[in-house]
Design a protein around this motif. Structure first.
Motif, PDB file in Angstrom:
ATOM      1  N   TRP A  92     -15.720  80.203  40.813  1.00  0.00           N
ATOM      2  CA  TRP A  92     -15.153  79.226  39.744  1.00  0.00           C
ATOM      3  C   TRP A  92     -13.823  79.003  40.048  1.00  0.00           C
ATOM      4  O   TRP A  92     -13.539  78.161  39.217  1.00  0.00           O
ATOM      5  CB  TRP A  92     -15.289  80.286  38.509  1.00  0.00           C
ATOM      6  N   GLN A  93     -13.281  80.097  40.676  1.00  0.00           N
ATOM      7  CA  GLN A  93     -11.762  79.644  40.984  1.00  0.00           C
ATOM      8  C   GLN A  93     -11.395  78.352  41.777  1.00  0.00           C
ATOM      9  O   GLN A  93     -10.264  77.706  41.318  1.00  0.00           O
ATOM     10  CB  GLN A  93     -11.125  80.798  41.807  1.00  0.00           C
ATOM     11  N   VAL A 115     -17.681  79.984  29.323  1.00  0.00           N
ATOM     12  CA  VAL A 115     -17.180  81.193  29.805  1.00  0.00           C
ATOM     13  C   VAL A 115     -16.490  80.940  30.923  1.00  0.00           C
ATOM     14  O   VAL A 115     -15.619  81.579  31.366  1.00  0.00           O
ATOM     15  CB  VAL A 115     -18.480  82.314  30.158  1.00  0.00           C
ATOM     16  N   ARG A 125     -13.244  79.300  30.337  1.00  0.00           N
ATOM     17  CA  ARG A 125     -12.362  80.274  29.452  1.00  0.00           C
ATOM     18  C   ARG A 125     -11.625  81.304  30.621  1.00  0.00           C
ATOM     19  O   ARG A 125     -10.708  81.670  30.380  1.00  0.00           O
ATOM     20  CB  ARG A 125     -13.107  81.025  28.349  1.00  0.00           C
ATOM     21  N   GLU A 126     -12.963  81.660  31.375  1.00  0.00           N
ATOM     22  CA  GLU A 126     -12.174  82.722  32.547  1.00  0.00           C
ATOM     23  C   GLU A 126     -12.565  82.252  33.639  1.00  0.00           C
ATOM     24  O   GLU A 126     -13.482  82.853  34.546  1.00  0.00           O
ATOM     25  CB  GLU A 126     -13.128  83.891  32.007  1.00  0.00           C
ATOM     26  N   ASN A 178     -11.167  82.774  36.632  1.00  0.00           N
ATOM     27  CA  ASN A 178     -11.093  83.536  37.583  1.00  0.00           C
ATOM     28  C   ASN A 178     -12.230  84.813  37.800  1.00  0.00           C
ATOM     29  O   ASN A 178     -12.023  85.512  38.759  1.00  0.00           O
ATOM     30  CB  ASN A 178      -9.742  84.301  37.639  1.00  0.00           C
ATOM     31  N   LEU A 179     -13.268  84.625  37.050  1.00  0.00           N
ATOM     32  CA  LEU A 179     -14.158  85.850  36.891  1.00  0.00           C
ATOM     33  C   LEU A 179     -15.076  85.841  38.217  1.00  0.00           C
ATOM     34  O   LEU A 179     -15.256  86.735  38.736  1.00  0.00           O
ATOM     35  CB  LEU A 179     -15.047  85.387  35.708  1.00  0.00           C
ATOM     36  N   THR A 219     -19.136  90.378  33.448  1.00  0.00           N
ATOM     37  CA  THR A 219     -18.313  90.995  34.209  1.00  0.00           C
ATOM     38  C   THR A 219     -18.809  92.105  35.191  1.00  0.00           C
ATOM     39  O   THR A 219     -18.438  92.121  36.446  1.00  0.00           O
ATOM     40  CB  THR A 219     -17.204  91.891  33.280  1.00  0.00           C
TER      41      THR A 219
END
Length: 415
Positions: A406-407, A395, A398-399, A401-402, A334
């Protein structure tokens, strides 16, 4: 009005100037005073600037010269004024820019409010469909070679304010403090890095190029971003004649076409089948060339269109390497996202506006850097690249938008 001061300058404008300088950030100048240090005694520092500018007694200190390596070899000198001098320049810019901005050509895109590089690219893309030929050119050392006398003539054409004229003259002649401690006098040019310099460069080129094109070649549209420009022509013969004429015009103005960055390009596509050696050009970080594209019905054809250039991709990959993510095992994923997302978003916002699939290899390079970070952070993955990639892929799914890329579904490879 303060009758004890010869020049009427608003204290509110001086404060606004500081706020703009602060938003732009920037390094310390010759006095080594940072923005933070300047702000610690803000009221007194701003009063000094206002007082000296209003009385005509403001003299700019030398400009700190920093040598920046060019992508194609050689060095460019970047001038870094002190924080106080940047504020003073911003004061003049706030008063002067509204006087010249309405006169500028609509196809001048650099350093202008409401104009952007993306606008220049979009209009160039459309014109490449209409015109078969492009004269691509770059002005050699624009910021270093602007003739002061000609520039001041243009300044006086747009303002009769004695203090604006006075301070622009003083900034033009402010010397460079070189890295070895020597002071270098300047007789031409306006420092690249100065707050007022972009407006002055645009003003100079407005008369040296933009207006000249309107008067001499109204049938040849162009897009100019500072010293980088393209002109559209209907024939190779037209482009060759224009090249000669433009070279002479710039010499009259004390400028020179860059010999390695000026050439004629054929905008080849399915409807243009001529055989010519130059069928691509770079402009503002994009390469325009023939590419396979789909129409609205899904039919594939060859169009002359832009995509992120190889030079820009190389620069982005170099930036990713310089991040040295793997040396941040103390950070969480993060933390990494928070630190690097602003840069990634900037790349996506700019380079994905045309033919965005060309950006994918760079985004995958970010994923590889993240995999390397995983292997340094977690001992169980130290010798297992594939397992580290699988873990990161989970990861990402699962996320999603991190990380900004990735979006878009650019996840670490599963295998």
């Amino acid at each position: 009005m303060n009758k004890t001061k010869p020049y009427e300058i608003s204290k509110h404008v001086v404060l606004e100037a500081f706020q703009r300088v602060k938003a732009n950030k920037g390094a310390a100048g010759v006095d080594n005073e940072s923005l933070k240090a300047f702000e610690e005694n803000l009221e007194n520092n701003l009063y000094k600037i206002w007082n000296r500018m209003s009385s005509g007694s403001y003299f700019p200190p030398p400009v700190k010269a920093i040598e920046i390596p060019k992508k194609n070899g050689g060095k460019r000198i970047l001038g870094v004024p002190t924080v106080a001098d940047r504020v003073a320049q911003m004061v003049v810019k706030i008063y002067f820019e509204p006087k010249v901005e309405p006169c500028f050509h609509p196809d001048s895109y650099g350093y202008r409010t409401g104009k952007s590089a993306k606008d220049a690219l979009a209009v160039t893309r459309q014109r490449c469909w209409k015109y078969d030929w492009v004269l691509e050119f770059d002005i050699k050392g624009l910021f270093d070679n602007i003739e002061h006398e000609k520039l001041m003539k243009a300044v006086r054409k747009h303002t009769d304010s004695p203090w604006i004229i006075l301070y622009i003259q003083r900034w033009l002649s402010a010397p460079f403090l070189m890295s070895d401690g020597t002071v270098k006098k300047r007789t031409k040019g306006t420092p690249q890095g100065g707050v007022i310099s972009p407006v002055l460069a645009n003003l100079f080129l407005h008369y040296a190029f933009d207006l000249w094109m309107v008067l001499k070649y109204p049938d040849k549209p162009f897009a100019r971003y500072a010293d980088d420009a393209v002109i559209h022509c209907s024939s190779r013969e037209d482009a060759e004649k224009l090249w000669q004429s433009l070279g002479k015009r710039l010499l009259e103005c004390g400028l020179e076409l860059h010999p390695d960055k000026t050439r004629i390009v054929y905008c080849k596509d399915d409807d243009r089948q001529g055989n010519y050696p130059d069928i691509k050009f770079d402009f503002l970080g994009f390469t325009f060339r023939p590419r396979s594209v789909k129409d609205k019905k899904g039919k594939i054809f060859t169009g002359f269109t832009p995509a992120v250039s190889n030079k820009a991709k190389k620069a982005m990959r170099q930036s990713i390497r310089k991040w040295r993510m793997h040396l941040m095992p103390d950070k969480s994923i993060t933390d990494l996202a928070r630190k690097f997302n602003p840069v990634i978003r900037g790349w996506l916002n700019y380079y994905s506006c045309f033919y965005k699939s060309e950006l994918t290899p760079v985004l995958r390079h970010i994923n590889r850097a993240l995999v390397r970070w995983v292997r340094w952070k977690y001992k169980k993955f130290a010798r297992h690249q594939r397992r580290a990639r699988l873990w990161l892929g989970k990861v990402a799914r699962r996320e999603p938008n991190l990380f900004a890329h990735w979006q878009l579904g650019i996840f670490p490879a599963a295998g």
